[in-house]
Design an enzyme around this catalytic site. Structure first.
Site, PDB file in Angstrom:
ATOM      1  N   GLU A 107      -3.424   7.063   4.838  1.00 41.50           N
ATOM      2  CA  GLU A 107      -2.031   7.477   5.012  1.00 41.50           C
ATOM      3  C   GLU A 107      -1.327   7.507   3.665  1.00 41.50           C
ATOM      4  O   GLU A 107      -0.122   7.401   3.578  1.00 41.50           O
ATOM      5  CB  GLU A 107      -1.310   6.551   5.993  1.00 41.50           C
ATOM      6  CG  GLU A 107      -1.124   5.127   5.517  1.00 41.50           C
ATOM      7  CD  GLU A 107      -2.167   4.164   6.107  1.00 41.50           C
ATOM      8  OE1 GLU A 107      -3.309   4.597   6.381  1.00 41.50           O
ATOM      9  OE2 GLU A 107      -1.833   2.984   6.273  1.00 41.50           O
ATOM     10  N   ASP A 120       3.272   6.417   0.763  1.00 41.65           N
ATOM     11  CA  ASP A 120       2.523   5.771   1.833  1.00 41.65           C
ATOM     12  C   ASP A 120       3.383   5.774   3.098  1.00 41.65           C
ATOM     13  O   ASP A 120       4.560   5.389   3.053  1.00 41.65           O
ATOM     14  CB  ASP A 120       2.156   4.337   1.415  1.00 41.65           C
ATOM     15  CG  ASP A 120       1.090   3.765   2.326  1.00 41.65           C
ATOM     16  OD1 ASP A 120      -0.101   3.906   2.001  1.00 41.65           O
ATOM     17  OD2 ASP A 120       1.454   3.168   3.369  1.00 41.65           O
TER      18      ASP A 120
END
Lengths: 123, 562
Positions: free
Chosen positions: B478, B435
């Site tokens: 993301e 992430d």
């Protein structure tokens, strides 16, 4: 244990050697039956022969017969590109016959295991 | 005692590669023997038995190395030689000469195809041969090699370093002569070339033209030049360059252009399945398509269709309309009932010119008709067109549009099958959840365009640095997921850490400002977690922990009972 591998095709011989070395056998290679005989004379520790069938001049089966004639008792496993049954029908004295295909890396060690455990103990 | 350092599989892979590399030479020998045999008539028994053995050995060794296409053709040639040896009188000279000729052609095509496929994995083999010399974690099997030729080292150093972070192997030359020698010694995947050199205003692009003339091969290249002049741009076009950048160029943009160049050349051949009950006809069509560089698999019995579809996964099916067991239309309907094959293009081959009958087949879901007798280039064109579309569609369905990585659904499916495979093969497997840190800030501060660039950069880096067998997916906005096959926990952790460090070195450019970005990652392992869902959740928890501990770090999940 020491094993003699006889194959006129360099890559096939290397392949067989790789499979056997992976099983921790010590391998000697020869490109034809005559060279094979020489190696056998130099290396008395060899306990098994793995030979290709289809080779120029002396075939695998002829090599086997020659060895028997000379009184050899070494177990002999034949490798062939065709069905093993054909070769076994031609020469029933062979200890085993293994087909050279994608499964050879499993079948050959299995065959060696069977052949070696069937031998009378030499103790 | 012979202690074995390399696993058997690697050794076999090496042997297989060298077997393939000497196939062309072997074929040359066989070719000259064949032409002697043909000139000599069928009387030359030595030549015949030599050839028989040569084909036999191609057949056998090919089979051992899993080169099935090769061994099938070689087996036919072997049988033909046998027939000539055993019953030479039954065969007409013309017959066997033609037959042998067709088989030799098929063999040559197959040998070329293997050589081509092997070339693409050349670096993989090099890695395998000397694993102890590489300092980085060995996990890439095809790092693109880029040559930069530019006489201004300061500018290029920065560029080379940034591109290296994206996962390219960069070599830099300040003189065109050294560049030429390097190209001849080892061909790069792509070239970044300056135009202006001290010796001439267009020395760089001239050099590319010389190399093209000398080797007959076009070198994929982009131009990076300080000049924006017409003369300089024209020289680039004449040298066959596909893009032109003026200095200073952003590494991101160059990376995008390089990827486009490299991917163009690495198109996998189309896979075509032919279903025809007449082997000779199937063989003929197969040869035409193979000549056009496609990989072809034939079945002569329609009942084997699902097995063939599963094992071969073709891009297109070419089906004979009239077959004994079931007709082409029935077969198409049958295939279409399986959800996985709804999109598979099916093309019929038939003598049918009746429009009504063609229409009824269309209703069963057939894409097109080719009427027999086929015209080779027509067959190739219509097959290629549809296979290409299939590839594109498949890509759109399974992949994320921004990054070209697998989307959430596909990644999850691939994790399940990778895990099943790992259990079967008794291999380990790592799942990595990544992430980007404070990604919302980047979007807010520098805008969404800049945010997208960060995502694309990470995707690009992952694609270059991981193996083809690894799965890379974009899991959410993301968030990225990796499935790494056959890797230990230590190696996985070291690799992800290396990726993390390199990624944090990439300089992003929002137009006004430069910035960096980093990521956190969590890893879980099989064995340890034995279900796909457990693996994913454990990696997620580890990721959460990494975030809590201050971000920009990698955490390995430890199962509770340890």
């Amino acid at each position: 244990m020491q094993i003699l591998v006889v194959d006129d095709d360099l890559f096939a011989g290397e392949m067989t050697t790789a499979v056997l070395e992976d099983q921790c056998y010590q391998v000697f290679q020869a490109e034809n039956a005559i060279e094979g005989m020489e190696v056998l004379n130099q290396q008395p520790g060899i306990a098994l022969i793995v030979s290709d069938l289809n080779m120029p001049l002396i075939s695998g089966i002829e090599f086997y017969r020659e060895l028997k004639e000379q009184g050899s008792t070494l177990p002999f496993i034949l490798l062939t590109g065709d069905e093993p049954e054909k070769a076994l029908a031609k020469e029933p004295g062979l200890d085993a016959c293994v087909m050279k295909d994608f499964n050879m890396p499993e079948r050959l060690p299995a065959a060696i295991h069977v052949v070696m455990s069937a031998l009378p103990s030499r103790e | 005692m012979n202690i074995n350092q390399q696993p058997l599989q690697k050794k076999i892979a090496q042997l297989r590669a060298s077997f393939i590399s000497q196939l062309p030479a072997r074929m040359d020998t066989i070719k000259s023997q064949v032409s002697m045999l043909v000139d000599d008539g069928c009387n030359n028994l030595t030549m015949l038995s030599d050839l028989h053995r040569a084909f036999h050995s191609l057949n056998g060794t090919g089979k051992s190395f899993g080169l099935f296409e090769l061994s099938v053709i070689a087996a036919q040639a072997e049988a033909l030689m046998m027939q000539l040896l055993d019953t030479p009188d039954e065969l007409q000279r013309e017959q066997w000469v033609t037959k042998l000729d067709v088989l030799m052609q098929a063999l040559s095509i197959q040998v070329q195809a293997y050589a081509h496929a092997e070339n693409e994995h050349q670096f993989a083999v090099e890695e395998v041969l000397e694993p102890e010399h590489t300092s980085v974690v060995v996990l890439k099997d095809s790092v693109p090699l880029i040559y930069i030729c530019d006489d201004e080292p300061e500018q290029v150093d920065y560029l080379a370093h940034q591109l290296h972070c994206f996962g390219y192997e960069i070599q830099h030359f300040t003189e065109t002569a050294a560049f030429r020698q390097a190209v001849l010694a080892r061909r790069p995947d792509a070239v970044i070339m300056d135009v202006f050199f001290p010796q001439s205003r267009t020395a760089g692009t001239d050099e590319l033209s010389h190399i093209k003339d000398a080797t007959g091969q076009h070198l994929p290249a982009i131009v990076l030049s300080g000049s924006n002049s017409f003369e300089s741009r024209l020289s680039a076009v004449r040298a066959g360059c596909s893009a032109y950048f003026t200095k200073p160029a952003r590494p991101m943009d160059l990376a995008a252009a390089l990827d486009e160049l490299i991917e163009d050349g690495h198109q996998e051949p189309y896979q075509i399945l032919i279903v025809d009950d007449e082997p000779e006809v199937a063989e003929y069509h197969s040869l035409i398509l193979q000549n056009a560089g496609m990989v072809v698999h034939q079945i002569h019995n329609p009942t084997l269709i699902f097995e063939a579809l599963k094992n071969f996964s073709p891009d297109l099916m070419l089906v004979d309309m009239y077959m004994p067991v079931c007709s082409g239309s029935e077969l198409a309907a049958l295939v279409r009932q399986v959800p996985a094959y709804v999109g598979l293009p099916i093309v019929f081959l038939s003598n049918e010119t009746d429009v009504d009958k063609q229409f009824s087949a269309m209703q069963a879901g057939v894409e097109g008709f080719i009427t027999k007798p086929v015209i080779p280039h027509q067959l190739v064109a219509s097959v290629k067109l549809r296979a290409e579309r299939m590839r594109t569609l498949r890509g759109l369905m399974a992949k994320d549009s921004l990054t070209g990585l697998y989307n959430h659904t596909t990644t999850t499916e691939m994790l399940v099958s990778a895990l099943a495979n790992a259990v079967r093969q008794q291999e380990s497997l790592a799942v990595v959840m990544i992430d980007l840190d404070k990604f919302k800030n980047i979007n807010d501060t520098y805008g969404h365009m800049a945010g997208d660039k960060v995502i694309v950069a990470l995707a690009r880096m992952l694609k270059h640095r991981l193996r083809n067998s690894d799965v890379i997916g974009r899991y959410g906005g993301e968030e990225f997921a990796l499935v790494l096959r056959n890797i230990t926990a230590d190696a996985a952790e070291a690799l992800v850490n290396e990726l993390r460090e390199d990624f944090s070195k990439i300089v992003f450019d929002s137009g006004q400002e430069q910035f960096h970005c980093n990521f956190s990652a969590g890893i879980s392992m099989y064995p340890g977690h034995d279900h796909a869902e457990d693996l994913r959740m454990a990696a997620d928890e580890a990721l959460y922990q990494a975030k809590n501990q201050g971000r920009n770090q990698v955490v390995m999940s430890r199962p509770d009972y340890e």
